[in-house]
Enzyme design. Sequence first.
Site, short mmCIF file in Angstrom:
data_model
loop_
_atom_site.label_atom_id
_atom_site.label_comp_id
_atom_site.label_asym_id
_atom_site.label_seq_id
_atom_site.Cartn_x
_atom_site.Cartn_y
_atom_site.Cartn_z
N LYS A 223 33.72 21.64 -3.80
CA LYS A 223 33.12 20.36 -3.37
C LYS A 223 33.66 19.16 -4.14
CE LYS A 223 29.30 21.89 -0.74
NZ LYS A 223 27.87 22.10 -0.58
N ARG A 257 27.13 30.61 -1.99
CA ARG A 257 27.92 30.34 -0.78
C ARG A 257 29.32 29.90 -1.23
NH1 ARG A 257 29.42 26.20 2.62
NH2 ARG A 257 29.25 26.61 4.85
N1 HH2 Z 1 27.66 23.24 2.22
C1 HH2 Z 1 28.38 23.06 3.33
C2 HH2 Z 1 27.95 23.56 4.56
N2 HH2 Z 1 26.81 24.28 4.65
N3 HH2 Z 1 24.93 25.24 3.61
C3 HH2 Z 1 24.19 25.45 2.50
N4 HH2 Z 1 23.07 26.16 2.57
N5 HH2 Z 1 24.57 24.95 1.28
C4 HH2 Z 1 25.70 24.21 1.12
O1 HH2 Z 1 25.98 23.75 -0.01
C5 HH2 Z 1 26.50 23.95 2.29
C6 HH2 Z 1 26.07 24.50 3.53
C7 HH2 Z 1 29.67 22.31 3.25
O2 HH2 Z 1 30.75 23.19 3.05
P1 HH2 Z 1 31.75 23.67 4.21
O3 HH2 Z 1 31.00 24.42 5.25
O4 HH2 Z 1 32.88 24.39 3.60
O5 HH2 Z 1 32.34 22.33 4.78
P2 HH2 Z 1 32.14 21.59 6.16
O6 HH2 Z 1 30.71 21.16 6.24
O7 HH2 Z 1 33.10 20.43 6.08
O8 HH2 Z 1 32.46 22.53 7.27
#
Ligand code: HH2
Length: 282
Positions: A223, A257
Amino acid sequence: MIWEGRHHRWVFPRPALLMGVVNVTPDSFFDGGRHFDSASAIAHGEALAAEGAEILDVGGESTRPGARPVGEEEERRRVLPVIEALAQRRGVAVSVDTRKPGVARAALAAGAVIVNDVAANREDPALWQVVAEAGAAYVCMHMQGSPETMQSEPVYRDVVAEVHDFFAERLQRLAAAGVRSGQVALDVGIGFGKTVDHNSALLAALESFRSFQRPLVLGVSRKSFIGKLLGVEVQDRLPASVACAAWAVAHGVEVIRTHDVAATRQAVRLIEALRARPDAGC
Ligand code: HH2
């Protein structure tokens, strides 16, 4: 402590669960476009499971700051074939990362067992109905604002106290909506409407959230707060992401995660081995 949904049941204490990220999106902040077609998303999920992920979190809409919203039909089209295929695999539970009740319902029908909701039901209140009806496991995450607006100067009086108050209020409302507390896990939402200082304060206070007696989920992987704190680009943030995951597990987090399951699992298992010693200090 038990976390359960449908036919899955996790009993804690136990080794932390690794939740591998499977983004079926063109624009996610780290892996956008890498697994945008179903076949490569399925192969990626299989690879993460082989590395030790016990949960695969499948998402069809990026929640990065300023991401373009995706319509329900398109989100379903992206995630359903991937969920259907990965749900067949023994030893993994599939989670759907969505804020939309229609997507959650279809994902559960396709074999998902967890609904991971970064909006904690504030986008469409029908989501909790879907979770209650299906008896699904549920991740209730804290976010200030929405992905479109959340990083434009987030302000808190006391971020840790406010996230505590938010969880207390959501848990009460979840119970009133028919979602049993055993279905619910909590996530402080690193990077969702928070500055580097807010994220750091929450990471320093992780242990305080154990008072809810619910499993804690944490997503720190790659992040931007890591980039801002240490001046490293997203592709170079693995060591700090792994360090953060190890810190989190040392302070009581049950579900990590991550985009990088193998490296994270190794660090987390080391912390657990040390913690299991009778002479461990934590
Ligand atoms: N972070 C992201 C998405 N979903 N869900 C939970 N429970 N906690 C988190 O910290 C979280 C989440 C963001 O990460 P990512 O899915 O890799 O990125 P993007 O939203 O750009 O797809």
